[in-house]
Design a protein around this motif. Structure first.
Motif, PDB file in Angstrom:
ATOM      1  N   VAL A 233      28.361  36.334  39.972  1.00 48.57           N
ATOM      2  CA  VAL A 233      28.438  37.069  41.239  1.00 48.57           C
ATOM      3  C   VAL A 233      29.880  37.505  41.468  1.00 48.57           C
ATOM      4  CG1 VAL A 233      28.177  36.897  43.740  1.00 48.57           C
ATOM      5  CG2 VAL A 233      26.447  35.925  42.238  1.00 48.57           C
ATOM      6  N   ALA A 234      30.783  36.556  41.171  1.00 49.95           N
ATOM      7  CA  ALA A 234      32.200  36.887  41.329  1.00 49.95           C
ATOM      8  C   ALA A 234      32.580  38.027  40.383  1.00 49.95           C
ATOM      9  CB  ALA A 234      33.055  35.667  41.041  1.00 49.95           C
TER      10      ALA A 234
ATOM     11  N   ALA B 162      30.573  40.373  39.253  1.00 43.80           N
ATOM     12  CA  ALA B 162      30.010  41.624  39.770  1.00 43.80           C
ATOM     13  C   ALA B 162      30.873  42.154  40.909  1.00 43.80           C
ATOM     14  CB  ALA B 162      28.580  41.373  40.256  1.00 43.80           C
ATOM     15  N   MET B 163      31.350  41.226  41.742  1.00 43.98           N
ATOM     16  CA  MET B 163      32.236  41.610  42.844  1.00 43.98           C
ATOM     17  C   MET B 163      33.541  42.181  42.289  1.00 43.98           C
ATOM     18  SD  MET B 163      32.639  41.656  46.137  1.00 43.98           S
ATOM     19  CE  MET B 163      32.927  40.687  47.578  1.00 43.98           C
ATOM     20  N   ALA B 164      34.070  41.510  41.264  1.00 44.88           N
ATOM     21  CA  ALA B 164      35.318  41.981  40.649  1.00 44.88           C
ATOM     22  C   ALA B 164      35.136  43.384  40.091  1.00 44.88           C
ATOM     23  CB  ALA B 164      35.744  41.019  39.537  1.00 44.88           C
TER      24      ALA B 164
ATOM     25  N   ALA C 107      32.880  45.622  40.994  1.00 47.29           N
ATOM     26  CA  ALA C 107      32.652  46.579  42.083  1.00 47.29           C
ATOM     27  C   ALA C 107      33.960  46.934  42.775  1.00 47.29           C
ATOM     28  CB  ALA C 107      31.659  45.989  43.083  1.00 47.29           C
TER      29      ALA C 107
END
Lengths: 287, 108
Positions: free
Chosen positions: B65-66, B68-70, B72
């Motif tokens: 998740v981190a 994917a956040m990074a 994005a």
């Protein structure tokens, strides 16, 4: 008719030249960010409307001259009137295509960003409600708090939550709520669209830059009004690290810079009479 | 980030580009994204290899998740209207404007 065209052209050029000089005063941005944003948008609309009306009158005049109407500009040869009309039509076409092209590129960028961030709305936990928005908490080791216009919501990283006190977090959420409620992404898009359509124009560049600044100041002020300037300022320092931007915003809040009382809010609304001026010039009855 | 995790070894920007499905991004785009990830501390960079600069993920795969956040965040411009960050950066011109305003307010 010739006088109307001249007045409209002058109005458009004057606003384009004066806006980047008058509307870049730091004190105005700091003390009355809402007024400044309204002034930029009103100036843009007035200048664009004046230009479009001037071109429209030139096109109408060309058509009238071709029909031999006495309403056409008398001293202008019908051939010259036709050339001017075609020229105006070509300029309108170029402007229209450029706006459509750039708007399409910005819309594509927004769609791609929305796709990238939409995944968090499935994976993360619904943390709390903030007005009309849900705040999504995302496991992430970097302090991030951000408003997403699409899908509409607020993302808070676990690191940001852990660094802030409850009051500071509430203040930050008010800040992001302001971006969503006041549709600041639309304001930023307008600035970027103007800049990408006419990149060589200082007014467009300054408007895009000023917009990105004043939306933050407007959101800071609203958050300060709800949660206290001290809480917003300390949250800025905690989440901004060694960023000069957040340090400056915190310093502004601690200095109590915003003076946006009811009178200034009224002025921000009143400034929207500007676009009526080109309409009045264009449709003023002539003898 | 997925490509770097999948590789299990440091990759060059060219290798990252070749691993992306068609249409492949330009090498400059790949380098820009890798640099942004590096600036944010999510990717490490090594030099000295004959293959050129090598990039490795600094976040573990468990932090998907981190990651994917990074991805994005790294792919979204700071000046984009698609993401309004509380502690985002302003342009140099805007910082100058704000600094002048604060100095002016203090002088009042």
């Amino acid at each position: 008719m010739a006088l109307k065209i001249l007045l409209l052209m002058e109005l458009s050029i004057m606003l384009t030249l004066l806006a980047p000089v008058v509307l870049v005063r730091g004190k105005l941005a700091s003390k009355h960010p809402m007024l400044l944003l309204s002034a930029w948008h009103s100036s843009l609309l007035t200048a664009a409307l004046a230009l479009l009306l001037a071109l429209g009158i030139l096109i109408a005049n060309g058509a009238l001259a071709q029909m031999g109407s006495p309403a056409a500009i008398g001293w202008l040869d019908p051939l010259a009137a036709a050339i001017l009309a075609w020229g105006a039509l070509a300029i309108l076409g170029v402007i229209g295509v450029r706006i459509w092209w750039q708007a399409d590129a910005l819309a594509k960028e927004a769609r791609e960003a929305a796709d990238r961030f939409s995944v968090f709305f499935g994976r993360s936990v619904r943390h709390m409600a903030m007005g009309r928005w849900y705040v999504r908490l995302v496991e992430f080791p970097v302090p991030i708090v951000a408003a997403l216009p699409s899908p509409r919501g607020i993302i808070v990283s676990t690191e940001a939550r852990d660094r802030l006190s409850e009051r500071e977090l509430r203040a930050v959420l008010w800040h992001e709520d302001t971006h969503l409620t006041h549709r600041h992404s639309a304001a930023i898009t307008i600035g970027r669209l103007a800049q990408s359509c006419v990149p060589m124009l200082p007014a467009a560049e300054r408007m895009a830059q000023a917009t990105s600044l004043v939306v933050e100041l407007i959101a800071d002020d609203r958050a300060a009004a709800h949660s206290g300037a001290g809480n917003v300022a300390s949250a800025l320092v905690k989440l901004g690290g060694d960023s000069e931007t957040t340090a400056l915003r915190a310093a502004r809040l601690r200095a109590g810079a915003s003076r946006s009382g009811e009178g200034w809010k009224l002025a921000a609304t009143a400034i929207w009479v500007g676009p009526l001026l080109p309409l009045a010039i264009a449709f003023w009855p002539t003898a | 980030m997925d490509l770097l995790w999948d590789a299990g070894r440091p990759l060059t920007a060219r290798e990252v580009q070749e691993a992306v499905e068609e249409p492949q991004p330009a090498i400059t785009t790949v380098l820009t994204v890798l640099e942004r990830l590096r600036e944010k501390g999510w990717v490490g960079r090594e030099s000295g290899s004959s293959r050129g600069l090598l990039f490795t993920p600094t976040l573990s795969r468990e932090h998907r998740v981190a990651g994917a956040m990074a991805n994005a965040l790294a792919s979204t411009s700071d000046r984009s209207a698609a993401l309004l960050q509380f502690a985002g950066e302003l342009s140099i011109a805007d910082r100058d404007l704000l600094r002048a305003a604060i100095a002016g307010n203090a002088a009042d």
